[in-house]
Design a protein around this motif. Structure first.
Motif, PDB file in Angstrom:
ATOM      1  N   ASN A 239       4.169   2.805   8.475  1.00 43.82           N
ATOM      2  CA  ASN A 239       4.753   4.068   8.897  1.00 43.82           C
ATOM      3  C   ASN A 239       5.391   4.694   7.659  1.00 43.82           C
ATOM      4  O   ASN A 239       6.366   4.172   7.113  1.00 43.82           O
ATOM      5  CB  ASN A 239       5.813   3.800   9.972  1.00 43.82           C
ATOM      6  CG  ASN A 239       6.532   5.078  10.377  1.00 43.82           C
ATOM      7  OD1 ASN A 239       6.600   6.042   9.619  1.00 43.82           O
ATOM      8  ND2 ASN A 239       7.090   5.086  11.573  1.00 43.82           N
ATOM      9  N   GLU A 241       7.116   7.313   7.117  1.00 44.42           N
ATOM     10  CA  GLU A 241       8.523   7.728   7.243  1.00 44.42           C
ATOM     11  C   GLU A 241       9.471   6.572   6.929  1.00 44.42           C
ATOM     12  O   GLU A 241      10.449   6.715   6.201  1.00 44.42           O
ATOM     13  CB  GLU A 241       8.797   8.220   8.674  1.00 44.42           C
ATOM     14  CG  GLU A 241       8.276   9.622   8.951  1.00 44.42           C
ATOM     15  CD  GLU A 241       8.858  10.646   7.974  1.00 44.42           C
ATOM     16  OE1 GLU A 241      10.075  10.847   8.000  1.00 44.42           O
ATOM     17  OE2 GLU A 241       8.077  11.226   7.176  1.00 44.42           O
ATOM     18  N   ASP A 242       9.156   5.394   7.522  1.00 46.21           N
ATOM     19  CA  ASP A 242      10.013   4.216   7.312  1.00 46.21           C
ATOM     20  C   ASP A 242      10.002   3.781   5.851  1.00 46.21           C
ATOM     21  O   ASP A 242      11.006   3.352   5.301  1.00 46.21           O
ATOM     22  CB  ASP A 242       9.565   3.042   8.194  1.00 46.21           C
ATOM     23  CG  ASP A 242       9.850   3.320   9.667  1.00 46.21           C
ATOM     24  OD1 ASP A 242      10.607   4.279   9.941  1.00 46.21           O
ATOM     25  OD2 ASP A 242       9.321   2.592  10.529  1.00 46.21           O
ATOM     26  N   TYR A 243       8.814   3.902   5.226  1.00 51.48           N
ATOM     27  CA  TYR A 243       8.717   3.559   3.802  1.00 51.48           C
ATOM     28  C   TYR A 243       9.618   4.483   2.980  1.00 51.48           C
ATOM     29  O   TYR A 243      10.371   4.044   2.114  1.00 51.48           O
ATOM     30  CB  TYR A 243       7.256   3.639   3.340  1.00 51.48           C
ATOM     31  CG  TYR A 243       7.100   3.813   1.845  1.00 51.48           C
ATOM     32  CD1 TYR A 243       7.397   2.757   0.970  1.00 51.48           C
ATOM     33  CD2 TYR A 243       6.670   5.019   1.294  1.00 51.48           C
ATOM     34  CE1 TYR A 243       7.287   2.920  -0.408  1.00 51.48           C
ATOM     35  CE2 TYR A 243       6.545   5.180  -0.075  1.00 51.48           C
ATOM     36  CZ  TYR A 243       6.853   4.124  -0.924  1.00 51.48           C
ATOM     37  OH  TYR A 243       6.740   4.294  -2.293  1.00 51.48           O
ATOM     38  N   LEU A 244       9.567   5.782   3.287  1.00 52.33           N
ATOM     39  CA  LEU A 244      10.358   6.749   2.515  1.00 52.33           C
ATOM     40  C   LEU A 244      11.857   6.564   2.722  1.00 52.33           C
ATOM     41  O   LEU A 244      12.661   6.912   1.868  1.00 52.33           O
ATOM     42  CB  LEU A 244       9.946   8.185   2.855  1.00 52.33           C
ATOM     43  CG  LEU A 244       8.529   8.567   2.396  1.00 52.33           C
ATOM     44  CD1 LEU A 244       8.154   9.951   2.890  1.00 52.33           C
ATOM     45  CD2 LEU A 244       8.404   8.508   0.877  1.00 52.33           C
ATOM     46  N   LYS A 245      12.235   5.993   3.880  1.00 53.89           N
ATOM     47  CA  LYS A 245      13.661   5.748   4.115  1.00 53.89           C
ATOM     48  C   LYS A 245      14.109   4.432   3.491  1.00 53.89           C
ATOM     49  O   LYS A 245      15.273   4.061   3.578  1.00 53.89           O
ATOM     50  CB  LYS A 245      13.937   5.679   5.624  1.00 53.89           C
ATOM     51  CG  LYS A 245      13.903   7.026   6.328  1.00 53.89           C
ATOM     52  CD  LYS A 245      14.305   6.814   7.799  1.00 53.89           C
ATOM     53  CE  LYS A 245      13.852   7.957   8.673  1.00 53.89           C
ATOM     54  NZ  LYS A 245      13.421   7.505  10.002  1.00 53.89           N
ATOM     55  N   ARG A 277      13.390  13.834  -5.178  1.00 57.45           N
ATOM     56  CA  ARG A 277      14.205  14.039  -3.979  1.00 57.45           C
ATOM     57  C   ARG A 277      15.525  14.712  -4.345  1.00 57.45           C
ATOM     58  O   ARG A 277      15.886  14.747  -5.509  1.00 57.45           O
ATOM     59  CB  ARG A 277      14.491  12.672  -3.350  1.00 57.45           C
ATOM     60  CG  ARG A 277      13.224  11.849  -3.245  1.00 57.45           C
ATOM     61  CD  ARG A 277      13.509  10.392  -2.944  1.00 57.45           C
ATOM     62  NE  ARG A 277      13.611  10.180  -1.505  1.00 57.45           N
ATOM     63  CZ  ARG A 277      13.832   8.998  -0.960  1.00 57.45           C
ATOM     64  NH1 ARG A 277      13.991   7.942  -1.702  1.00 57.45           N
ATOM     65  NH2 ARG A 277      13.908   8.872   0.342  1.00 57.45           N
TER      66      ARG A 277
END
Length: 526
Positions: A239, A241-245, A277
Motif C-alpha cells: 500500500n 500510502e502506508d509506505y509514504l507514511k 516533501r
C-alpha cells in the motif's frame, strides 16, 4: 503543471544507510552505473585494482576501505533526477549520518543476508521513525550463505519495528542461488554466477504455469510456489500510502557486488518513492512548490580539493528554485550573499550549476560564513530545525606538536570543527583546547587530516571527563555561583556558549540537584 512543479515531481533525494560492510558503497556504485554517471565500478576492497569506489575519495577512506564522510551524488535515470547521499556506516560517524537524514525524503537500508539487522541499523531506523521517513530495504549478498529469507523478514519486523512487504523473492541462496522472482513486476530474474548481471529476465505473470520447471527445475519451482503462497497469506500487498507514511517497508533481495537485483530496486524506487516533501521551519511549514527559494546547510566539508584550501557548504533546497549569481539572504548573519560558482556533485567531480530545484543538494564555496543549520532564503526570516550537535562522550586535550605550525593547526582545527566532525571546547580556567567526539576513530581521522591537509601536527593528551552539557538559566546569581564553584570544569564551545564538562555521572547528578534553576542540555540545539 508549472516548470517548477514539473522539476520537483521528477526529483528523488534519498540516503543509503546500513551497518559497516553490508555493501552500502557497492550498492551506490551500481546505482550510479545504471544512471550512466560512471562507467567502471571501483573495486572498493581489492588492492590489485587501483580504481577505488567513486564515493569514497578521501585519502583515509581509500586506506581503510570504509566511508567516513557522507558523499553526495546526482544522476538522471528514466526521466527522474536522482540525488544519492552515501552515508558512513561506522558508528563513530553516526552524527554525520543523523544530520544527513534531515536532508533526504526517503531512505534505502542495506542489510547483509548473513548478519541480519545490526545495531547501527537499528539506531538509524529510530531516526527515520522519528521523522516518518519512508524506508525501503535491500537484502544484500544473496550469493553467499545467509539466513532463511522468512527468518530475515521476521527479524526486520522485530528489530526495525516496521511492517515489511517483500517485492522480490530469492530462489535458493549461497552457492545455489538461482535468482529472484520479482513480485512487483511479475518477472523471473535468473542469475548466472560468472556473468555479473542478469542473464535472463522473463515475464512471468502466473507462477502456477508448468513453464516454471523449465527454468529452475522441479524442486525449486515447487518451493517457490509454496513460498509465494505463504507470502500472499502473511504479508499485506503493497500500500503506497502506508509506505509514504513510513509504516511499511518494501523488501528486495539481491547481490550488489554482482549487480543483481539492483535495477529492480531502482525501477520500483523511482515509481513509488516520494518527491520532495514539505519541511518544517520554526516559523511555518515550507512547501517545495513555493516560488521563493529556501534551503538549509546540513553539512560542511573542508578541503574537497586538497590543492585549494576550500570549504564547501552543502545546502538542501527546500522550496523554489536556486539560481547562480542571485542575492540570497543569510538569515543568521542578516546579510545578502550571492554565489558565482555553486556546484553539483558526482562524488569528487563537481560541475558548476546555473539553477537547482527543491530536493537538490548544492555545494556552496564557504569562506567561513556558514555553520551547520544555517538558513538561506529569498528574503524571508526562516529557521529550519532539527540539526543538533550531540553531547560528545570522548575527550582529549589537543596540543601542537610543531611550534612552527601553530597557525596551520589553528586553521585546520577551526575548519574541521565547522564540518561537525567533532566539537572544540576551550577551558575557561586554563585556556587549553579540548576536542570532544562520539567515537575513538574520529581522533585518528582529525590527526590524519590535520597532517595531510593542513601540514599541522597535533598530539593528544588524556583527560578524563564524563559528558559535556550546555547550561543556561534565568537565575543570574545561581549561574554565577555555579560557574565560580565549577571554574575548573567550565569551557566555551566554538560559539562562545558556556559548557560544563562533568567528570563523572555522580558529579553531574549532584550539580543538577544542587542548582535546580540551571538547565543542563545534552544537544546544542535548545
Amino acid at each position: 503543471m508549472s516548470e517548477l512543479e514539473n522539476e520537483i515531481e521528477k526529483r528523488r533525494t534519498f540516503a543509503i544507510i546500513s551497518h559497516p560492510d553490508a555493501g552500502k558503497t557497492t550498492l551506490t556504485e551500481k546505482l550510479l552505473l545504471f544512471g550512466g554517471a560512471i562507467h567502471v565500478a571501483g573495486a572498493v576492497k581489492s588492492n590489485k585494482i587501483k580504481k577505488t569506489a567513486t564515493s569514497d575519495w578521501m585519502e583515509i577512506e581509500k586506506q581503510r576501505g570504509i566511508s567516513v564522510a557522507t558523499s553526495v551524488m546526482g544522476f538522471d535515470y528514466d526521466g527522474y533526477k536522482i540525488n544519492i547521499l552515501d552515508t558512513p556506516g561506522h558508528q563513530d560517524f553516526a552524527e554525520d549520518t543523523f544530520r544527513t537524514l534531515t536532508a533526504v525524503d526517503s531512505v534505502i537500508i542495506v542489510v547483509d543476508s548473513a548478519k541480519g539487522v545490526e545495531m547501527q541499523t537499528r539506531k538509524l531506523m529510530e531516526v527515520c521513525r522519528m521523522r516518518h521517513t519512508p524506508v525501503m530495504i535491500f537484502v544484500n549478498k544473496m550469493d553467499r550463505d545467509g539466513k532463511d529469507p522468512f527468518d530475515l523478514l521476521d527479524e526486520l519486523e522485530e528489530e526495525l519495528k516496521i511492517s515489511v512487504c517483500p517485492l522480490s523473492w530469492p530462489i535458493d541462496s549461497g552457492q545455489k542461488f538461482r535468482g529472484v522472482y520479482n513480485i512487483f513486476q511479475e518477472k523471473l530474474d535468473l542469475y548466472t554466477p560468472s556473468k555479473q548481471t542478469i542473464t535472463e529476465s522473463v515475464e512471468f505473470k502466473d507462477i502456477s504455469s508448468p513453464e516454471l520447471e523449465g527454468y529452475i527445475g522441479d524442486n525449486l519451482a515447487a518451493k517457490l510456489r509454496e513460498d509465494i503462497d505463504l507470502i500472499e497469506g502473511v504479508y499485506p500487498p503493497l500500500n503506497i500510502e502506508d509506505y509514504l507514511k513510513g509504516q511499511i517497508a518494501p523488501v528486495f533481495f539481491g547481490s550488489a557486488l554482482n549487480n543483481f537485483g539492483v535495477k529492480e530496486l531502482l525501477d520500483c524506487f523511482v515509481q513509488i518513492a516520494p518527491s520532495p516533501r514539505p519541511v518544517e521551519a520554526v516559523e511555518r511549514i515550507v512547501k517545495p512548490d513555493e516560488e521563493a527559494f529556501t534551503g538549509f546547510i546540513f553539512k560542511i566539508h573542508a578541503n574537497m580539493d586538497p590543492n585549494h584550501r576550500s570549504c564547501i557548504a552543502f545546502v538542501k533546497i527546500c522550496s523554489g528554485k536556486f539560481e547562480r549569481n542571485v542575492n540570497y539572504k543569510h538569515v543568521r548573519q542578516n546579510r545578502m550573499l550571492k554565489f558565482s560558482s555553486p556546484t553539483a556533485f558526482m562524488a569528487q567531480k563537481k560541475e558548476t550549476v546555473d539553477e537547482a530545484f527543491a530536493g537538490d543538494i548544492v555545494g556552496l564555496p564557504d569562506t567561513g560564513n556558514f555553520k551547520i543549520g544555517d538558513t538561506l532564503t529569498s528574503g524571508e526570516n526562516l529557521h529550519f530545525k532539527g540539526l543538533p550537535s550531540f553531547s560528545p562522550e570522548m575527550f582529549k586535550y589537543i596540543e601542537n606538536a610543531d611550534p612552527m605550525k601553530a597557525k596551520q593547526l589553528q586553521k585546520g582545527v577551526d575548519q574541521l570543527m565547522d564540518e561537525g566532525v567533532a566539537q572544540l571546547f576551550t577551558n575557561q580556567y586554563t585556556g587549553r583546547k579540548i576536542i570532544g567526539t562520539v567515537g575513538q576513530l574520529q581522533f585518528e581521522v582529525i590527526q590524519y587530516r590535520l597532517l595531510h591537509e593542513y601540514g599541522a601536527q597535533c598530539r593528544w593528551e588524556p583527560i578524563s571527563l564524563f559528558k559535556a552539557c550546555w547550561i543556561e538559566s534565568d537565575n543570574k546569581d545561581q549561574l554565577a555561583e555555579f560557574k565560580k564553584r565549577k571554574a575548573q570544569y567550565m569551557a566555551f564551545d566554538k560559539d562562545g556558549r558556556d559548557v560544563f564538562l562533568a567528570d563523572s555521572n555522580y558529579v553531574l547528578m549532584m550539580a543538577q540537584q544542587d542548582f535546580s534553576d540551571i538547565k543542563f542540555h545534552f544537544t546544542s540545539e535548545f
